[in-house]
Design a protein around this motif. Sequence first.
Motif, mmCIF file in Angstrom:
data_model
loop_
_atom_site.group_PDB
_atom_site.id
_atom_site.type_symbol
_atom_site.label_atom_id
_atom_site.label_comp_id
_atom_site.label_asym_id
_atom_site.label_seq_id
_atom_site.Cartn_x
_atom_site.Cartn_y
_atom_site.Cartn_z
ATOM 1 N N MET A 1 0.832 -1.183 0.000
ATOM 2 C CA MET A 1 0.000 0.000 0.000
ATOM 3 C C MET A 1 0.879 1.250 0.000
ATOM 4 S SD MET A 1 -3.133 0.862 2.428
ATOM 5 C CE MET A 1 -4.309 1.962 1.783
ATOM 6 N N VAL A 2 0.562 2.180 -0.861
ATOM 7 C CA VAL A 2 1.318 3.410 -1.008
ATOM 8 C C VAL A 2 0.664 4.506 -0.174
ATOM 9 C CG1 VAL A 2 2.144 5.103 -2.669
ATOM 10 C CG2 VAL A 2 1.983 2.716 -3.320
ATOM 11 N N MET A 3 1.488 5.356 0.429
ATOM 12 C CA MET A 3 0.947 6.457 1.227
ATOM 13 C C MET A 3 0.119 7.401 0.363
ATOM 14 S SD MET A 3 3.750 7.700 4.057
ATOM 15 C CE MET A 3 3.927 9.207 3.249
ATOM 16 N N GLN A 4 -0.882 8.007 0.976
ATOM 17 C CA GLN A 4 -1.733 8.936 0.251
ATOM 18 C C GLN A 4 -0.938 10.196 -0.090
ATOM 19 O OE1 GLN A 4 -5.221 10.116 2.367
ATOM 20 N NE2 GLN A 4 -6.101 11.175 0.622
ATOM 21 N N GLY A 5 -1.051 10.625 -1.327
ATOM 22 C CA GLY A 5 -0.332 11.799 -1.793
ATOM 23 C C GLY A 5 0.901 11.457 -2.596
ATOM 24 N N LEU A 6 1.266 10.186 -2.654
ATOM 25 C CA LEU A 6 2.459 9.789 -3.398
ATOM 26 C C LEU A 6 2.138 9.189 -4.757
ATOM 27 C CD1 LEU A 6 4.723 8.311 -0.604
ATOM 28 C CD2 LEU A 6 4.776 10.582 -1.616
ATOM 29 N N THR A 7 0.883 9.005 -5.077
ATOM 30 C CA THR A 7 0.509 8.556 -6.413
ATOM 31 C C THR A 7 -0.138 9.729 -7.158
ATOM 32 O OG1 THR A 7 -1.685 7.814 -5.712
ATOM 33 C CG2 THR A 7 0.107 6.207 -5.587
ATOM 34 N N TRP A 8 -0.136 9.652 -8.459
ATOM 35 C CA TRP A 8 -0.686 10.749 -9.260
ATOM 36 C C TRP A 8 -2.189 10.910 -9.013
ATOM 37 C CZ3 TRP A 8 1.091 14.884 -11.207
ATOM 38 C CH2 TRP A 8 0.365 15.608 -12.128
ATOM 39 N N LYS A 9 -2.876 9.806 -8.817
ATOM 40 C CA LYS A 9 -4.319 9.850 -8.583
ATOM 41 C C LYS A 9 -4.646 10.576 -7.272
ATOM 42 C CE LYS A 9 -8.283 6.759 -8.207
ATOM 43 N NZ LYS A 9 -8.711 5.362 -8.143
ATOM 44 N N SER A 10 -3.924 10.244 -6.205
ATOM 45 C CA SER A 10 -4.198 10.902 -4.928
ATOM 46 C C SER A 10 -3.644 12.325 -4.898
ATOM 47 C CB SER A 10 -3.629 10.086 -3.778
ATOM 48 O OG SER A 10 -2.226 10.030 -3.849
ATOM 49 N N LEU A 11 -2.631 12.602 -5.697
ATOM 50 C CA LEU A 11 -2.093 13.965 -5.768
ATOM 51 C C LEU A 11 -3.059 14.897 -6.483
ATOM 52 C CD1 LEU A 11 0.487 15.327 -4.812
ATOM 53 C CD2 LEU A 11 1.450 14.960 -7.053
ATOM 54 N N LYS A 12 -3.822 14.367 -7.431
ATOM 55 C CA LYS A 12 -4.850 15.173 -8.095
ATOM 56 C C LYS A 12 -5.972 15.547 -7.130
ATOM 57 C CE LYS A 12 -4.613 14.012 -12.955
ATOM 58 N NZ LYS A 12 -5.339 13.398 -14.066
ATOM 59 N N LYS A 13 -6.249 14.686 -6.167
ATOM 60 C CA LYS A 13 -7.287 14.980 -5.182
ATOM 61 C C LYS A 13 -6.826 16.038 -4.182
ATOM 62 C CE LYS A 13 -9.388 10.418 -5.268
ATOM 63 N NZ LYS A 13 -9.658 9.194 -4.479
ATOM 64 N N ASN A 14 -5.524 16.129 -3.940
ATOM 65 C CA ASN A 14 -4.953 17.092 -2.999
ATOM 66 C C ASN A 14 -3.968 18.001 -3.741
ATOM 67 O OD1 ASN A 14 -6.253 15.912 -0.744
ATOM 68 N ND2 ASN A 14 -4.684 14.310 -0.727
ATOM 69 N N PRO A 15 -4.437 18.978 -4.500
ATOM 70 C CA PRO A 15 -3.516 19.810 -5.280
ATOM 71 C C PRO A 15 -2.630 20.700 -4.420
ATOM 72 C CG PRO A 15 -5.759 20.618 -5.496
ATOM 73 C CD PRO A 15 -5.829 19.334 -4.734
ATOM 74 N N SER A 16 -2.969 20.866 -3.146
ATOM 75 C CA SER A 16 -2.127 21.689 -2.281
ATOM 76 C C SER A 16 -0.794 21.006 -1.969
ATOM 77 C CB SER A 16 -2.859 22.021 -0.984
ATOM 78 O OG SER A 16 -3.174 20.837 -0.289
ATOM 79 N N LEU A 17 -0.667 19.709 -2.248
ATOM 80 C CA LEU A 17 0.592 19.011 -2.021
ATOM 81 C C LEU A 17 1.586 19.203 -3.168
ATOM 82 C CD1 LEU A 17 -0.619 15.610 -0.557
ATOM 83 C CD2 LEU A 17 0.450 17.500 0.656
ATOM 84 N N MET A 18 1.110 19.619 -4.332
ATOM 85 C CA MET A 18 1.992 19.761 -5.494
ATOM 86 C C MET A 18 3.109 20.774 -5.268
ATOM 87 S SD MET A 18 -0.517 19.416 -8.726
ATOM 88 C CE MET A 18 -1.580 18.027 -8.924
ATOM 89 N N PRO A 19 2.831 21.987 -4.749
ATOM 90 C CA PRO A 19 3.944 22.916 -4.491
ATOM 91 C C PRO A 19 4.923 22.379 -3.451
ATOM 92 C CG PRO A 19 1.862 24.089 -4.410
ATOM 93 C CD PRO A 19 1.539 22.636 -4.508
ATOM 94 N N LEU A 20 4.407 21.640 -2.482
ATOM 95 C CA LEU A 20 5.284 21.062 -1.467
ATOM 96 C C LEU A 20 6.295 20.114 -2.106
ATOM 97 C CD1 LEU A 20 5.881 20.587 1.593
ATOM 98 C CD2 LEU A 20 4.343 18.641 1.396
ATOM 99 N N PHE A 21 5.832 19.202 -2.950
ATOM 100 C CA PHE A 21 6.728 18.271 -3.624
ATOM 101 C C PHE A 21 7.691 19.008 -4.546
ATOM 102 C CE2 PHE A 21 3.490 15.000 -2.614
ATOM 103 C CZ PHE A 21 4.336 14.115 -1.976
ATOM 104 N N PHE A 22 7.206 20.044 -5.221
ATOM 105 C CA PHE A 22 8.071 20.799 -6.130
ATOM 106 C C PHE A 22 9.204 21.484 -5.368
ATOM 107 C CE2 PHE A 22 9.151 24.861 -8.087
ATOM 108 C CZ PHE A 22 9.707 24.397 -9.274
ATOM 109 N N PHE A 23 8.872 22.223 -4.309
ATOM 110 C CA PHE A 23 9.897 22.993 -3.613
ATOM 111 C C PHE A 23 10.846 22.106 -2.807
ATOM 112 C CE2 PHE A 23 6.862 26.471 -4.349
ATOM 113 C CZ PHE A 23 7.735 27.347 -4.980
ATOM 114 N N VAL A 24 10.364 21.025 -2.261
ATOM 115 C CA VAL A 24 11.265 20.089 -1.571
ATOM 116 C C VAL A 24 12.208 19.440 -2.584
ATOM 117 C CG1 VAL A 24 11.352 17.900 -0.325
ATOM 118 C CG2 VAL A 24 9.789 19.682 0.404
ATOM 119 N N GLY A 25 11.689 19.066 -3.736
ATOM 120 C CA GLY A 25 12.537 18.484 -4.774
ATOM 121 C C GLY A 25 13.549 19.479 -5.315
ATOM 122 N N ALA A 26 13.115 20.720 -5.566
ATOM 123 C CA ALA A 26 14.035 21.741 -6.074
ATOM 124 C C ALA A 26 15.105 22.077 -5.040
ATOM 125 C CB ALA A 26 13.260 23.002 -6.464
ATOM 126 N N GLY A 27 14.729 22.162 -3.779
ATOM 127 C CA GLY A 27 15.716 22.429 -2.733
ATOM 128 C C GLY A 27 16.723 21.311 -2.590
#
Length: 86
Positions: A1-27
């Motif tokens: 089982m994958v954590m919620q927010g780590l798949t594309w399907k669950s990330l679409k349901k929580n769009p507020s997590l997208m900037p978090l993943f972007f800025f953590v990855g860029a940093g």
Amino acid sequence: MVMQGLTWKSLKKNPSLMPLFFFVGAGSVMALVYVIRLATRHPEVTWTRANKNRPWDAYADNKQYKLWSDTIDYKNLPPIPAPKLD
């Protein structure tokens, strides 16, 4: 089982997590690039085994190693002699 927010399907349901993943990855990428730059360009780090006793002599006298220098053009300055350490 994958954590919620780590798949594309669950990330679409929580769009507020997208900037978090972007800025953590860029940093993370920026930190990795800076550490690689320090390991390869800094004068206090040497990777050569030639001249084991004095590795700092491989550094050129008029070489610039600053990350950002906007005010001084180091190419037009006269070379500064390295100090004698013996």
